[in-house]
Scaffold this motif. Sequence first.
Motif, PDB file in Angstrom:
ATOM      1  N   MET C  31       4.646  -7.089  -6.596  1.00  0.00           N
ATOM      2  CA  MET C  31       4.311  -6.258  -5.459  1.00  0.00           C
ATOM      3  C   MET C  31       3.407  -5.114  -5.893  1.00  0.00           C
ATOM      4  O   MET C  31       3.602  -4.512  -6.944  1.00  0.00           O
ATOM      5  CB  MET C  31       5.584  -5.685  -4.856  1.00  0.00           C
ATOM      6  CG  MET C  31       6.464  -6.733  -4.262  1.00  0.00           C
ATOM      7  SD  MET C  31       7.819  -6.002  -3.383  1.00  0.00           S
ATOM      8  CE  MET C  31       8.808  -5.400  -4.710  1.00  0.00           C
ATOM      9  N   GLN C  32       2.405  -4.853  -5.076  1.00  0.00           N
ATOM     10  CA  GLN C  32       1.590  -3.657  -5.295  1.00  0.00           C
ATOM     11  C   GLN C  32       1.804  -2.717  -4.109  1.00  0.00           C
ATOM     12  O   GLN C  32       2.456  -1.691  -4.231  1.00  0.00           O
ATOM     13  CB  GLN C  32       0.101  -4.039  -5.365  1.00  0.00           C
ATOM     14  CG  GLN C  32      -0.218  -5.043  -6.430  1.00  0.00           C
ATOM     15  CD  GLN C  32      -0.599  -4.356  -7.716  1.00  0.00           C
ATOM     16  OE1 GLN C  32      -1.050  -3.227  -7.706  1.00  0.00           O
ATOM     17  NE2 GLN C  32      -0.406  -5.034  -8.819  1.00  0.00           N
ATOM     18  N   VAL C  33       1.233  -3.159  -2.999  1.00  0.00           N
ATOM     19  CA  VAL C  33       1.343  -2.346  -1.792  1.00  0.00           C
ATOM     20  C   VAL C  33       2.786  -2.309  -1.314  1.00  0.00           C
ATOM     21  O   VAL C  33       3.269  -1.296  -0.829  1.00  0.00           O
ATOM     22  CB  VAL C  33       0.424  -2.932  -0.719  1.00  0.00           C
ATOM     23  CG1 VAL C  33       0.486  -2.121   0.542  1.00  0.00           C
ATOM     24  CG2 VAL C  33      -0.998  -2.970  -1.221  1.00  0.00           C
ATOM     25  N   ALA C  34       3.491  -3.444  -1.496  1.00  0.00           N
ATOM     26  CA  ALA C  34       4.833  -3.553  -0.948  1.00  0.00           C
ATOM     27  C   ALA C  34       5.777  -2.530  -1.559  1.00  0.00           C
ATOM     28  O   ALA C  34       6.731  -2.100  -0.920  1.00  0.00           O
ATOM     29  CB  ALA C  34       5.356  -4.959  -1.166  1.00  0.00           C
ATOM     30  N   TYR C  36       5.160   0.476  -2.049  1.00  0.00           N
ATOM     31  CA  TYR C  36       5.070   1.656  -1.196  1.00  0.00           C
ATOM     32  C   TYR C  36       5.946   1.472   0.039  1.00  0.00           C
ATOM     33  O   TYR C  36       6.682   2.377   0.429  1.00  0.00           O
ATOM     34  CB  TYR C  36       3.620   1.895  -0.789  1.00  0.00           C
ATOM     35  CG  TYR C  36       3.459   3.076   0.133  1.00  0.00           C
ATOM     36  CD1 TYR C  36       3.265   4.352  -0.377  1.00  0.00           C
ATOM     37  CD2 TYR C  36       3.551   2.919   1.513  1.00  0.00           C
ATOM     38  CE1 TYR C  36       3.146   5.439   0.465  1.00  0.00           C
ATOM     39  CE2 TYR C  36       3.435   4.000   2.364  1.00  0.00           C
ATOM     40  CZ  TYR C  36       3.232   5.260   1.836  1.00  0.00           C
ATOM     41  OH  TYR C  36       3.136   6.333   2.663  1.00  0.00           O
ATOM     42  N   TYR C  37       5.885   0.256   0.626  1.00  0.00           N
ATOM     43  CA  TYR C  37       6.674   0.028   1.833  1.00  0.00           C
ATOM     44  C   TYR C  37       8.160   0.173   1.539  1.00  0.00           C
ATOM     45  O   TYR C  37       8.901   0.761   2.317  1.00  0.00           O
ATOM     46  CB  TYR C  37       6.411  -1.372   2.406  1.00  0.00           C
ATOM     47  CG  TYR C  37       4.985  -1.646   2.808  1.00  0.00           C
ATOM     48  CD1 TYR C  37       4.178  -0.632   3.297  1.00  0.00           C
ATOM     49  CD2 TYR C  37       4.457  -2.918   2.706  1.00  0.00           C
ATOM     50  CE1 TYR C  37       2.875  -0.880   3.668  1.00  0.00           C
ATOM     51  CE2 TYR C  37       3.154  -3.174   3.082  1.00  0.00           C
ATOM     52  CZ  TYR C  37       2.361  -2.159   3.548  1.00  0.00           C
ATOM     53  OH  TYR C  37       1.084  -2.416   3.916  1.00  0.00           O
ATOM     54  N   LEU C  38       8.583  -0.387   0.396  1.00  0.00           N
ATOM     55  CA  LEU C  38      10.010  -0.341   0.086  1.00  0.00           C
ATOM     56  C   LEU C  38      10.451   1.093  -0.168  1.00  0.00           C
ATOM     57  O   LEU C  38      11.530   1.509   0.242  1.00  0.00           O
ATOM     58  CB  LEU C  38      10.312  -1.217  -1.134  1.00  0.00           C
ATOM     59  CG  LEU C  38      10.174  -2.723  -0.918  1.00  0.00           C
ATOM     60  CD1 LEU C  38      10.610  -3.475  -2.155  1.00  0.00           C
ATOM     61  CD2 LEU C  38      10.985  -3.196   0.267  1.00  0.00           C
ATOM     62  N   ASP C  44       8.948   6.832   6.364  1.00  0.00           N
ATOM     63  CA  ASP C  44       7.722   6.884   7.159  1.00  0.00           C
ATOM     64  C   ASP C  44       7.948   6.491   8.610  1.00  0.00           C
ATOM     65  O   ASP C  44       7.358   7.067   9.521  1.00  0.00           O
ATOM     66  CB  ASP C  44       6.674   5.924   6.569  1.00  0.00           C
ATOM     67  CG  ASP C  44       5.912   6.543   5.426  1.00  0.00           C
ATOM     68  OD1 ASP C  44       6.089   7.760   5.216  1.00  0.00           O
ATOM     69  OD2 ASP C  44       5.153   5.826   4.763  1.00  0.00           O
TER      70      ASP C  44
END
Lengths: 78, 118, 235, 491
Positions: C31-34, C36-38, C44
């Motif tokens: 995961m790269q972007v994910a 951030y989501y986690l 947010d």
Amino acid sequence: MIYIAILTVAMLIAGLAAYFFRDLIAAVVACAAVSLIASVLFYLLQAPDVAMAEAAIGAGLTTAIFVIAIRKTGRYEK
Amino acid sequence: MTTGNPMMYVGAVGLIMIGLFTVLSKRNLIKIIVGLTLLDTGVNLLLVAIGYIHNRTAPILTQAHADPSKMVDPVPQALVLTAIVIGLGVTALALALAIRVYGHYKTLDTRKIRGLKW
Amino acid sequence: MRAFVSFSVLALIVVGLALSLSHVPFGKDRMQVANYYLDHGVADTGATNLVTAVVLNYRALDTLGEVTVLFIASLGLGVFLSWPKKKEGTQEEGKRELPEASLIVRRGSQFLFPLIILFGGYIFLHGHLTPGGGFQGGSVIASAFLLMFLGNNAYRLRHTPLTVTESLAGITFVVVGLIGLGVGGYFLNNFLPKGSMFSLFSAGVIPILYSAIGLKVGAELSGIVANMFESRSER
Amino acid sequence: MVATLLIALPFLGAFLIPLVALASKKLSHYIPAVVMLTNLGIALSLLPQVMNAPIVISLSGWSAPIAINFVVGPLGLGLAILISFIGFLVSVYGISYIHEEPKEKYHMLVLTLLTGATGMVLTGDIFNLFVFFEILSLSSYALTGYNRDRGGTEAAIKYLIQGSIGSSFILIGIALLYGMTGTLNMADIAAHVAGADPTLLFMAMSLLIVGFGVEAAIFPLNAWLPDAHSSAPSSVSAILSGIAIETGAYAVARIVYTVFDGHGIMLVLSILGVITLLIGEMSAFRQKDDIKRLLAYSSVGQMGLIMLAFGIASDAGVFAALFQLVSHTLAKALLFLASGYIIYRVGSKKLSALAGLGRKMPFTGAMIAVAVLSLVGVPPFAGFMSKFSIVRAALAQHSASYTGLIVLVLVATVIEVGYFMKLLQILFFTEAETEGRVKELPLSALIPITILAALIIAIGVYPHMISTVLQHAASGLVQRSAYIQSVLGAL
């Protein structure tokens, strides 16, 4: 892990069945079985949202509209 | 090289192949559309399998103190939700067209439909 | 010839996919972007279901696009399954070749219908907290209408309310996005308070959007089912 | 902020039409034209700003790789202007041209198609590109079969099956890309692909090119096009030929240039382009029967030319490709719009039925002649400038392979001259079978056609009108690192 293997094989067999059945209703039911097993696999892959969507849409509604369409056309593949 | 169970990939790619083969080799329009949905399911399975991470839970918080770093990737799941719905739209449109074709030709056999030879 | 071509194309794809997938090992964290989501998703957006957070906040435009795809599909069905009206053939249109279902099926489907609708509503209202959401809820609602069609031969769905629901829900989605543009400077920005975790009224605009999607998907799929049932395959 | 409206307004309009249609069906038919005109205004007003630096809009309030973003650069905005312009003209045309019910559904589908195209050229996210692509292609499937006659239905299902296989390929490609880089933002992917495994990279790229190539009608994937473009209602053919396939070509170019930095396959792209060109022109030449089919095959050929020019991986090459794209769009939209009413007036798609028509409706005949001459590449029309710049860009490569390809292009042009001259001859110099004048086209068709013809001449005489924008657009596509920086640097 063995469950995943069994499910995958079952799914592929159902897929092949969808290819081979001459009776289109049977083929569509096989296709629904593929969707249903896929939805279990989605659940095992920790994707409950997708599993719900696949079960409701892939296995449920898609099959329904297929069956309606087959009733409006012809049932057997010649 | 692969540490885990590649069975999911086998299933996904196998389904994609069955779907593609059905589309390419069958002559009955409904069967071709069945092939398209199989193809779709296979692709979706591939996407979710790519997002899976061993020993992690679904990306849904059940308690306030759950650890987000122990969850699988939510992005492919979001993409697949979109893809499933799009697939349904395509299937519905295709079936409507097939009914229409049947209305014109009284057959769904692509060999008997004038322009549908490809 | 044709089988040979198909086979070689398929073989090519299988080999290509196998070679490629061997470089995307199963079950690995990439995961790269994910990440951030986690890490930030709940803070947010206020949604505890992170898939919902992605679907309706970070990637909300995809969702708008996808309900549009369904909208197009139901439009297309409306176009393809409406034969040009003929003068004498019109009363024939209502004729169904199915035998009448038994009393139990009819009453049973009528009894289940509101329950299924309620269940669908529950699924999309709680989309930000639990698995499920607008698409799942919407398709459950559509399955209630499917049940009515199957259980009652004379069942007919009026299309005007469906159309109104469909477009109102779509407009709601876009307007909520535009309010976000006006308030926060970004399309589909969350402009409502995020509320406390795990409560129904949390996650800002997500419940509004998911309800709009649920109603829209429900109306569209019901429209598709109704169109399929009511269509005639021949003139 | 205003740039977001380019996307939001078409969606709003599409959802509004059914509601308006309940109140007044007539009013609802004007919505696509109004929306497209507004979009055109917004896009033109943004142009000066965008020429300096691309506007990067993040949606939902999160910056670039986190949320979906739009990159309103010179290329995207230029194409968006083209789309809304052609969209506006075709919507105006469609108001009176479409006779079959349900008309409001036709107008909704046109609007959604244009929404999809606008979204595709502006988005900076690869999955979002896929979603907009699906919006575009589903609308085209539905519109292709809108007449619900035999040919239309058949063409639509053929198009649908090939298109769906293509979009499945795109999705597999996106899955591989996501597995490789863990992100979906095109700039972010572009920044990550350098270190990735070449097999994986090649597979993902081929899948994406094949997927979008179906829409862009690259050679082995274009079996659907002649049927779809000739069986659809003419206004739809104009959009399909003028917008849809161009958007596909844009997607291919974006994938190859920005996402993958695919310098290794540029020559392959050019060769595929030339094959497409030759096959398209030869099939058009052999077409003696159906005018719309002839135009459709000519579109295939022109797409081949655009692909060839995209394959010349230089500023000049991409500039030429974009120039060709613009001039083809204008000319082909004109031809389909004009032929639509002609077919309606004459009652037949047959070429032979058009005999002497140019003298019976002199104004329309003159407009058709403008478009045809532009497509062939006769000065002073736009097509001459674009073909000339392709030849110049290819020769500037100083490589034997590109020079060889240009020779083939010249051969194809000769073929093209052959069949288009035949068309003009039929229109102007063949004795008509029947006597008497044919009524000229109605105003709602004449005005779009006249505007298009005027633009073709204006661009041909004064190419600077668009060449500054196209040059910026071309360098925006070729300079990959600048694109990456403009998106990710805006963190």
